[in-house]
Design a protein around this motif. Sequence first.
Motif, PDB file in Angstrom:
ATOM      1  N   SER A  48       0.704  -1.367  -0.437  1.00  0.00           N
ATOM      2  CA  SER A  48       0.119   0.297  -0.006  1.00  0.00           C
ATOM      3  C   SER A  48       0.517   1.848   0.209  1.00  0.00           C
ATOM      4  CB  SER A  48      -0.665   0.395   1.543  1.00  0.00           C
ATOM      5  OG  SER A  48      -1.703  -0.910   0.973  1.00  0.00           O
TER       6      SER A  48
ATOM      7  N   PHE B 177      -1.695  -0.057  -8.982  1.00  0.00           N
ATOM      8  CA  PHE B 177      -2.995  -0.600  -8.617  1.00  0.00           C
ATOM      9  C   PHE B 177      -4.309  -0.274  -9.965  1.00  0.00           C
ATOM     10  CE2 PHE B 177      -2.011  -1.142  -3.880  1.00  0.00           C
ATOM     11  CZ  PHE B 177      -2.741  -2.954  -4.479  1.00  0.00           C
TER      12      PHE B 177
ATOM     13  N   CYS C  43      -6.603  -0.110  -1.247  1.00  0.00           N
ATOM     14  CA  CYS C  43      -7.079  -0.996  -3.090  1.00  0.00           C
ATOM     15  C   CYS C  43      -8.053  -1.042  -3.444  1.00  0.00           C
ATOM     16  CB  CYS C  43      -6.878  -2.959  -2.945  1.00  0.00           C
ATOM     17  SG  CYS C  43      -4.770  -2.984  -1.898  1.00  0.00           S
TER      18      CYS C  43
END
Length: 183
Positions: free
Chosen positions: A59, A67, A106
């Motif tokens: 992250s 992503f 996400c």
Amino acid sequence: MLMRWIAVPALLVTFTGLACAAECPELLQGSLQKLRAKESIDLCQRYEGKPLVVVNTASFCGFAPQFKSLEALNQRYKGQGLEVLGVPSNDFKQESRDGAETAKVCYVNYGVTFTMTEPQPVRGADATHLFKVLAEQSSAPKWNFYKYVVDRKGKVIASFSSLTKPDDPEFIAAVEQALASQP
């Protein structure tokens, strides 16, 4: 005599079940827990016979904007059977210890709809089975967002470093090769 005829089909059913379990590629043996869900993913059941992109994520990595490109790849090819599997990892000290925060990055920040797992070790002796086999077939991830393209037989056909973006022509060519592969 009747007992023998009953025993033979029972043995056939038993051996057939074992044969089916043995057919699952080594790469897909085992399961992983889905991110922020009670559901566990049986990798063989979910991905056997399907082309697959596996990527270790983090992250708080500078590559996290990938992503968005991974989601675009997912949207572009999921209708052709491609599966994308994101596996968060703190092996490089850039993943949250809080699954809720990982999920927020996400799902909320990047709109990911492909499957994400709970954080897993991806390097060394503690690596999850999936990444041990990926390393045997290719190499262990050298950083976050290392990408593996797997054919329908569970074999790595290409791997890409963090520097390779998911829209890179070479990466796309490997994905299309995996899509064209036979089970």
